[in-house]
Design an enzyme around this catalytic site. Structure first.
Site, short mmCIF file in Angstrom:
data_model
loop_
_atom_site.label_atom_id
_atom_site.label_comp_id
_atom_site.label_asym_id
_atom_site.label_seq_id
_atom_site.Cartn_x
_atom_site.Cartn_y
_atom_site.Cartn_z
N SER A 41 39.81 43.85 46.72
CA SER A 41 40.63 43.84 45.51
C SER A 41 40.60 45.16 44.75
O SER A 41 41.49 45.41 43.92
CB SER A 41 40.17 42.72 44.58
OG SER A 41 38.77 42.82 44.33
N ASP A 327 38.95 43.11 34.03
CA ASP A 327 38.51 41.72 34.04
C ASP A 327 37.00 41.72 34.27
O ASP A 327 36.33 42.72 34.02
CB ASP A 327 39.29 40.88 35.06
CG ASP A 327 39.15 41.39 36.49
OD1 ASP A 327 38.19 42.13 36.77
OD2 ASP A 327 40.01 41.05 37.33
N HIS A 330 36.74 43.95 37.99
CA HIS A 330 37.53 45.13 38.36
C HIS A 330 37.64 46.14 37.22
O HIS A 330 37.86 45.76 36.07
CB HIS A 330 38.92 44.69 38.80
CG HIS A 330 38.90 43.67 39.89
ND1 HIS A 330 39.08 42.32 39.64
CD2 HIS A 330 38.68 43.79 41.22
CE1 HIS A 330 38.98 41.65 40.78
NE2 HIS A 330 38.73 42.52 41.75
#
Length: 697
Positions: A41, A327, A330
């Site tokens: 991610s 978040d 990340h």
């Protein structure tokens, strides 16, 4: 000499050819034809959008600062690989495999997938994801399509792909969404942390071999960051104590060490391939300027258990540039900019190994005139500067330590530990210089035996020019492995500070030689000498009136503590390029005049007690050398048994001659020489702590 002249002529012809082709260079040009991205991610830019998974980010507030809005990037704006693509000169971002079509794949493809790992099962509790093996299968499809686009010419496609940059940033989910989730995965019950790091590295090794077979020749491997300090783990660990965070980051460090070994392995064994390691952990430690580092910028649910992603259409902070995390896992775009810029062009030698992405890209660019001219200088220095008999056996010698090696670094410090006055230096050509003996010290003699024409200069007065390429002496009297050792004597340069000074020297050498790669090759050929630890005993552990260490630790515990700290310091030196390292053991401290004088007052057995305590350190130092040789790729460490030399010299030189207590253990009157003193050349001590020059031979 004829062979050397041929080398010079060849180098000049190469540079001439490149200069003649200089007109093809354009500032800001795209540095490589294509950029292929593998990962999770941190790099995903839309591959998960249509998967049945919780790990997707194609909704607000993700993308709030991205021109196109939410795209599947797990941040507020650009992610790590977007920044790198810009720095590489690409006019547009690399498309995700999920939507890449036609000729646009010629500039590269992004295969990264949120929740993906090296292991196929990692992240499965999140739903579907594209693990590393599947990403490689997708890349094989891309390679087949590129062959078609280039006229079904496999050799042309291979030559094209060889010039591309390949980014691999994966492994986080193998820990956060596998090993540290025992409620879903059994890996932590099957493997300990070292075994798991080895298993992951071995699987990644096979995957990278596959990537190499598909044409990859320039690969950037990103190490894992401080996963224990992500907001989700801080929230999870808040009920388990600080050791929870440390356990995660210790496990990650084991994996990162394995990645460095992979880089060395591939660079040694794969033809025409160059792999680099991006030290994400070190970049994070050295560059964090964000004010908020422990909570996310966007709204994240914390109950019934901490979540990782932003609440859809939830609130977000307005001062996003001041946050490290968007978040709970990340980074923000602001953090990614720092990571990307330092991965592309290092600010510190520890940011990347053996060099950065810019240097990796430039391996194919004939238009970097400055770099090539510096390459010529480097080659001439490392191969041709000593074309006469007596050439030094190594290009440079770097010296770390205490007063046994200090040759002037303490001269201008506010300290009692200095020797820039007579009678020190009475037998040295320049007189008193800061050497703690009557003439040359051990560093001088080693330099002579290695073939250096001049002694290695102290860091305090080392010139800024090319002279530092022969090495620097950082040693400081009263310095120790521990920062506080010797502080009762005044200022001193501890081993940690000596390493900081060496970092500055390395940065200068990088500038001189035109880049990290050439500097790394040069520094790997040098000799590194470390003579330290005496003051951690004589000016720390054995001085309870100044230091509490002897009340806090048993001798065994203290030796273990010293070796643990020395291990970290040696690893830092290794990251700066050291591959040939000499570690000196401690001598019999109980047999030096200062201790003998003390023991004469206390008891006759106390000198043996000193020596037994020191031997605990030496035994652990021998084990450390064995471990380093086993685990550090392409490095060679040796242990010098000073104690054994000490005993052998004493027994063989003075047996049956003058009384030992006079000739061996008594100081030579603070270096004053007496012509009537018999066997003067065999005196062992210059003062109450330091050896006489003849003994050092």
């Amino acid at each position: 000499m004829a062979g050397q002249m041929k080398k010079i002529l060849l180098l000049l012809l190469v540079v001439l050819f490149l200069v003649l082709n200089l007109q093809h260079c354009v500032d800001g040009m795209q540095q490589v034809p294509c950029f292929f991205i593998f990962g999770d991610s941190l790099s995903d830019n839309g591959n998960n959008n249509n998967l049945v998974t919780k790990a997707k980010a194609n909704y607000q507030p993700y993308g709030i600062d991205f021109p196109e809005g939410p795209t599947g990037r797990f941040t507020n704006g650009r992610n790590l690989v977007d920044i790198i693509a810009e720095l590489l000169g690409f006019a547009s971002y690399i498309p995700p495999f999920a939507t890449a079509r036609g000729e646009e794949i010629l500039k590269g493809v992004n295969y990264a997938s949120g929740a993906a790992g090296i292991r196929e099962e990692s992240g499965q509790e999140q739903g579907d994801r594209i693990c590393m093996d599947r990403q490689l299968q997708n890349h094989q499809i891309t390679v087949s399509n590129i062959i078609k686009l280039l006229g079904n010419n496999e050799s042309s496609a291979t030559a094209y792909l060889n010039k591309c940059i390949y980014s691999v940033a994966i492994g986080s989910n193998d820990y956060l969404n596998n090993y540290f989730l025992p409620q879903y995965y059994n890996t932590s019950s099957i493997y300990n942390e070292e075994q798991y790091a080895a298993v992951l590295a071995q699987q990644l090794y096979q995957q990278l071999l596959t990537l190499h077979k598909l044409g990859a020749r320039k690969v950037a491997l990103f190490g894992l960051g401080l996963l224990g300090y992500t907001p989700v783990e801080l929230a999870t660990c808040s009920t388990n104590g600080s050791s929870c965070v440390e356990n995660i980051d210790n496990a990650v460090a084991l994996f990162n060490d394995r990645l460095v070994s992979l880089v060395d392995d591939f660079n040694t064994n794969l033809p025409n391939a160059t792999f680099i390691f991006i030290n994400t952990t070190q970049i994070s430690l050295n560059s964090s300027s964000a004010e908020v580092t422990d909570v996310p910028c966007c709204e994240v649910l914390r109950y019934p258990q901490p979540q990782t992603q932003c609440v859809p259409f939830g609130k977000e902070c307005s001062n996003r540039s001041e946050y490290s995390f968007w978040d709970a896992v990340h980074p923000t775009e602001a953090a990614y900019v720092v990571y990307g810029e330092r991965a592309y062009r290092v600010e510190s030698p520890t940011d990347a190994y053996p060099f950065d992405i810019e240097s990796l890209a430039q391996l194919s660019m004939a238009c970097q005139l400055k770099t090539l001219l510096m390459l010529l200088v480097f080659l001439l220095i490392s191969n041709l500067q000593h074309c006469v008999n007596g050439r030094p056996q190594v290009p440079c010698l770097f010296i770390f330590g205490d007063s046994l090696s200090d040759n002037g670094n303490n001269n201008n410090l506010v300290t009692m530990a200095k020797a820039n006055y007579q009678p020190y230096g009475i037998d040295f050509p320049e007189g008193p210089t800061g050497r703690f003996t009557n003439g040359r010290n051990i560093g001088d003699i080693i330099a002579e035996l290695l073939g250096f024409e001049n002694y290695i200069p102290p860091f305090a007065t080392a010139p800024e020019g090319f002279e530092i390429l022969q090495g620097v002496n950082y040693a400081s009297s009263s310095a120790g492995i521990r920062n506080e050792s010797g502080q009762h004597l005044g200022n001193r340069i501890s081993l940690d500070r000596q390493l900081q000074n060496h970092q500055y020297t390395v940065s200068r050498i990088i500038e001189m030689l035109g880049g990290n790669h050439r500097a790394t090759i040069y520094l790997s050929k040098c000799m590194y000498s470390i003579t330290i630890g005496s003051n951690d005993y004589l000016s720390n552990y054995f001085l309870p009136m100044f230091y509490p260490t002897s009340q806090q630790y048993t001798p065994e515990q203290y030796a273990k503590l010293l070796i643990q700290q020395l291990t970290l310091q040696v690893m830092t030196l290794y990251r700066y390029g050291a591959r040939k390292v000499v570690l000196y053991g401690l001598s019999q401290l109980g047999s030096i005049p200062a201790v003998l004088s003390l023991c004469g007052i206390v008891s006759s057995s106390c000198e043996d007690s000193f020596n037994k305590v020191v031997q605990l350190f030496n035994d652990r130092l021998i084990s450390l050398v064995a471990d380093l040789n086993k685990n550090l790729w392409k490095a060679k460490f040796i242990f010098i048994n000073t104690t054994s030399m000490d005993l052998e010299y004493t027994s063989s030189t003075f047996q049956g001659r003058l009384p030992k207590l006079v000739t061996v253990f008594a100081p030579l009157c603070q270096c004053y020489r007496f012509s009537s003193f018999p066997y003067e050349i065999e005196m062992k001590f210059c003062d109450r702590f330091h050896g006489y020059e003849c003994f050092l031979l």
